[in-house]
Motif scaffolding. Structure first.
Motif, PDB file in Angstrom:
ATOM      1  N   LEU A  79      42.124  38.812  29.391  1.00 31.76           N
ATOM      2  CA  LEU A  79      41.751  37.402  29.255  1.00 31.76           C
ATOM      3  C   LEU A  79      40.615  37.030  30.193  1.00 31.76           C
ATOM      4  O   LEU A  79      39.897  36.065  29.954  1.00 31.76           O
ATOM      5  CB  LEU A  79      42.937  36.485  29.585  1.00 31.76           C
ATOM      6  CG  LEU A  79      43.946  36.197  28.511  1.00 31.76           C
ATOM      7  CD1 LEU A  79      44.990  35.209  29.007  1.00 31.76           C
ATOM      8  CD2 LEU A  79      43.301  35.683  27.245  1.00 31.76           C
ATOM      9  N   PHE A  80      40.484  37.795  31.232  1.00 35.34           N
ATOM     10  CA  PHE A  80      39.570  37.451  32.306  1.00 35.34           C
ATOM     11  C   PHE A  80      38.640  38.635  32.535  1.00 35.34           C
ATOM     12  O   PHE A  80      39.091  39.776  32.610  1.00 35.34           O
ATOM     13  CB  PHE A  80      40.402  37.168  33.571  1.00 35.34           C
ATOM     14  CG  PHE A  80      39.663  36.502  34.678  1.00 35.34           C
ATOM     15  CD1 PHE A  80      39.222  35.203  34.563  1.00 35.34           C
ATOM     16  CD2 PHE A  80      39.410  37.185  35.859  1.00 35.34           C
ATOM     17  CE1 PHE A  80      38.548  34.584  35.599  1.00 35.34           C
ATOM     18  CE2 PHE A  80      38.744  36.575  36.899  1.00 35.34           C
ATOM     19  CZ  PHE A  80      38.311  35.271  36.761  1.00 35.34           C
ATOM     20  N   PRO A  81      37.333  38.386  32.656  1.00 32.99           N
ATOM     21  CA  PRO A  81      36.405  39.509  32.829  1.00 32.99           C
ATOM     22  C   PRO A  81      36.597  40.223  34.167  1.00 32.99           C
ATOM     23  O   PRO A  81      36.944  39.604  35.172  1.00 32.99           O
ATOM     24  CB  PRO A  81      35.024  38.843  32.770  1.00 32.99           C
ATOM     25  CG  PRO A  81      35.252  37.408  33.078  1.00 32.99           C
ATOM     26  CD  PRO A  81      36.657  37.087  32.656  1.00 32.99           C
ATOM     27  N   GLN A  82      36.423  41.508  34.137  1.00 30.19           N
ATOM     28  CA  GLN A  82      36.518  42.304  35.359  1.00 30.19           C
ATOM     29  C   GLN A  82      35.468  41.825  36.361  1.00 30.19           C
ATOM     30  O   GLN A  82      34.358  41.458  35.983  1.00 30.19           O
ATOM     31  CB  GLN A  82      36.289  43.782  35.057  1.00 30.19           C
ATOM     32  CG  GLN A  82      37.366  44.410  34.198  1.00 30.19           C
ATOM     33  CD  GLN A  82      38.678  44.569  34.936  1.00 30.19           C
ATOM     34  OE1 GLN A  82      38.690  44.926  36.099  1.00 30.19           O
ATOM     35  NE2 GLN A  82      39.770  44.305  34.251  1.00 30.19           N
ATOM     36  N   ALA A  83      35.844  41.857  37.609  1.00 27.98           N
ATOM     37  CA  ALA A  83      34.931  41.434  38.675  1.00 27.98           C
ATOM     38  C   ALA A  83      34.014  42.587  39.054  1.00 27.98           C
ATOM     39  O   ALA A  83      34.347  43.755  38.859  1.00 27.98           O
ATOM     40  CB  ALA A  83      35.736  41.002  39.895  1.00 27.98           C
ATOM     41  N   ASP A  84      32.871  42.220  39.598  1.00 30.15           N
ATOM     42  CA  ASP A  84      32.018  43.239  40.211  1.00 30.15           C
ATOM     43  C   ASP A  84      32.701  43.678  41.498  1.00 30.15           C
ATOM     44  O   ASP A  84      33.571  42.988  42.033  1.00 30.15           O
ATOM     45  CB  ASP A  84      30.636  42.651  40.531  1.00 30.15           C
ATOM     46  CG  ASP A  84      29.853  42.323  39.261  1.00 30.15           C
ATOM     47  OD1 ASP A  84      30.051  43.025  38.246  1.00 30.15           O
ATOM     48  OD2 ASP A  84      29.056  41.369  39.306  1.00 30.15           O
ATOM     49  N   ARG A  85      32.295  44.838  42.000  1.00 32.04           N
ATOM     50  CA  ARG A  85      32.886  45.366  43.233  1.00 32.04           C
ATOM     51  C   ARG A  85      31.793  45.548  44.274  1.00 32.04           C
ATOM     52  O   ARG A  85      30.667  45.913  43.957  1.00 32.04           O
ATOM     53  CB  ARG A  85      33.553  46.722  42.971  1.00 32.04           C
ATOM     54  CG  ARG A  85      34.699  46.669  41.978  1.00 32.04           C
ATOM     55  CD  ARG A  85      35.980  46.478  42.673  1.00 32.04           C
ATOM     56  NE  ARG A  85      37.113  46.519  41.754  1.00 32.04           N
ATOM     57  CZ  ARG A  85      38.342  46.507  42.176  1.00 32.04           C
ATOM     58  NH1 ARG A  85      38.608  46.485  43.459  1.00 32.04           N
ATOM     59  NH2 ARG A  85      39.329  46.510  41.328  1.00 32.04           N
ATOM     60  N   THR A  86      32.175  45.300  45.520  1.00 24.46           N
ATOM     61  CA  THR A  86      31.255  45.551  46.628  1.00 24.46           C
ATOM     62  C   THR A  86      31.285  47.039  46.960  1.00 24.46           C
ATOM     63  O   THR A  86      32.111  47.788  46.418  1.00 24.46           O
ATOM     64  CB  THR A  86      31.667  44.751  47.879  1.00 24.46           C
ATOM     65  OG1 THR A  86      32.939  45.226  48.324  1.00 24.46           O
ATOM     66  CG2 THR A  86      31.716  43.257  47.592  1.00 24.46           C
ATOM     67  N   GLU A  87      30.421  47.452  47.858  1.00 28.55           N
ATOM     68  CA  GLU A  87      30.414  48.857  48.290  1.00 28.55           C
ATOM     69  C   GLU A  87      31.747  49.249  48.910  1.00 28.55           C
ATOM     70  O   GLU A  87      32.171  50.402  48.820  1.00 28.55           O
ATOM     71  CB  GLU A  87      29.273  49.105  49.274  1.00 28.55           C
ATOM     72  CG  GLU A  87      27.924  49.152  48.610  1.00 28.55           C
ATOM     73  CD  GLU A  87      26.816  49.471  49.600  1.00 28.55           C
ATOM     74  OE1 GLU A  87      27.112  50.018  50.688  1.00 28.55           O
ATOM     75  OE2 GLU A  87      25.658  49.172  49.275  1.00 28.55           O
ATOM     76  N   SER A  88      32.428  48.295  49.524  1.00 30.23           N
ATOM     77  CA  SER A  88      33.737  48.583  50.125  1.00 30.23           C
ATOM     78  C   SER A  88      34.879  48.344  49.128  1.00 30.23           C
ATOM     79  O   SER A  88      36.036  48.270  49.518  1.00 30.23           O
ATOM     80  CB  SER A  88      33.936  47.764  51.383  1.00 30.23           C
ATOM     81  OG  SER A  88      33.732  46.398  51.117  1.00 30.23           O
ATOM     82  N   ASN A  89      34.537  48.204  47.844  1.00 32.69           N
ATOM     83  CA  ASN A  89      35.478  48.105  46.722  1.00 32.69           C
ATOM     84  C   ASN A  89      36.236  46.774  46.655  1.00 32.69           C
ATOM     85  O   ASN A  89      37.269  46.679  46.019  1.00 32.69           O
ATOM     86  CB  ASN A  89      36.463  49.280  46.719  1.00 32.69           C
ATOM     87  CG  ASN A  89      36.963  49.562  45.317  1.00 32.69           C
ATOM     88  OD1 ASN A  89      36.278  49.297  44.332  1.00 32.69           O
ATOM     89  ND2 ASN A  89      38.166  50.089  45.217  1.00 32.69           N
ATOM     90  N   TYR A  90      35.737  45.724  47.297  1.00 29.71           N
ATOM     91  CA  TYR A  90      36.326  44.402  47.149  1.00 29.71           C
ATOM     92  C   TYR A  90      35.822  43.778  45.855  1.00 29.71           C
ATOM     93  O   TYR A  90      34.653  43.922  45.491  1.00 29.71           O
ATOM     94  CB  TYR A  90      35.947  43.477  48.320  1.00 29.71           C
ATOM     95  CG  TYR A  90      36.660  43.789  49.604  1.00 29.71           C
ATOM     96  CD1 TYR A  90      38.002  43.437  49.771  1.00 29.71           C
ATOM     97  CD2 TYR A  90      35.996  44.404  50.657  1.00 29.71           C
ATOM     98  CE1 TYR A  90      38.661  43.707  50.965  1.00 29.71           C
ATOM     99  CE2 TYR A  90      36.650  44.680  51.840  1.00 29.71           C
ATOM    100  CZ  TYR A  90      37.976  44.333  51.991  1.00 29.71           C
ATOM    101  OH  TYR A  90      38.618  44.598  53.163  1.00 29.71           O
TER     102      TYR A  90
END
Length: 142
Positions: free
Chosen positions: A26-37
């Motif tokens: 239902l919700f788009p996947q988030a982008d991830r930072t280099e530290s995987n947040y």
């Protein structure tokens, strides 16, 4: 950009809710930072508020999914008619639930009428043990 906790606070929900909506699509996947947040944008917040508002109206996940598809293609007129039909179907489901709840309320009032505090036995408990109920299979309005 927001982290998941900030997004949850801004939308008035929990991080678990966000992860669940991501998991079921239902919700788009988030982008991830280099530290995987996970990092979220205003677009994510807007979508989450849309979902939250639909859920507040007791819409099913499938209904919300359909409305999201319609919202993502606003130029398609036939999709707007689909939104109207979806809402009409949801209203019918709500009307059915209201009737079921009225019946449930009547049963509970009748049960309450079996209460006689001066008796040594509890009429409510006795009635619950003896009453016959019409068990209906769970149905979905989806």
């Amino acid at each position: 950009m927001m982290k998941i906790g900030q997004l949850a606070n801004a939308a008035g929900c929990t991080t678990e809710t966000i992860r669940f909506y991501e998991k079921i699509g239902l919700f788009p996947q988030a982008d991830r930072t280099e530290s995987n947040y996970r990092v979220y944008s205003k677009k994510h917040l807007d979508r989450l508020i849309f979902i939250r508002n639909c859920r507040a109206l007791e819409m099913s996940h499938n209904e919300i999914r359909t409305l999201i598809m319609i919202a993502d293609d606003p130029a398609n007129r036939s999709e707007h008619e689909s939104a109207h039909a979806l809402l009409q179907s949801h209203l019918q489901h709500i009307d059915e639930r209201i009737e079921e709840l009225k019946s449930l309320r009547s049963q509970l009032v009748e049960l309450q009428n079996h209460c006689h505090p001066t008796d040594d036995t509890c009429g409510i408990l006795q009635e619950l043990a003896e009453m016959e109920v019409d068990v209906k299979p769970a149905k979905s309005h989806v």
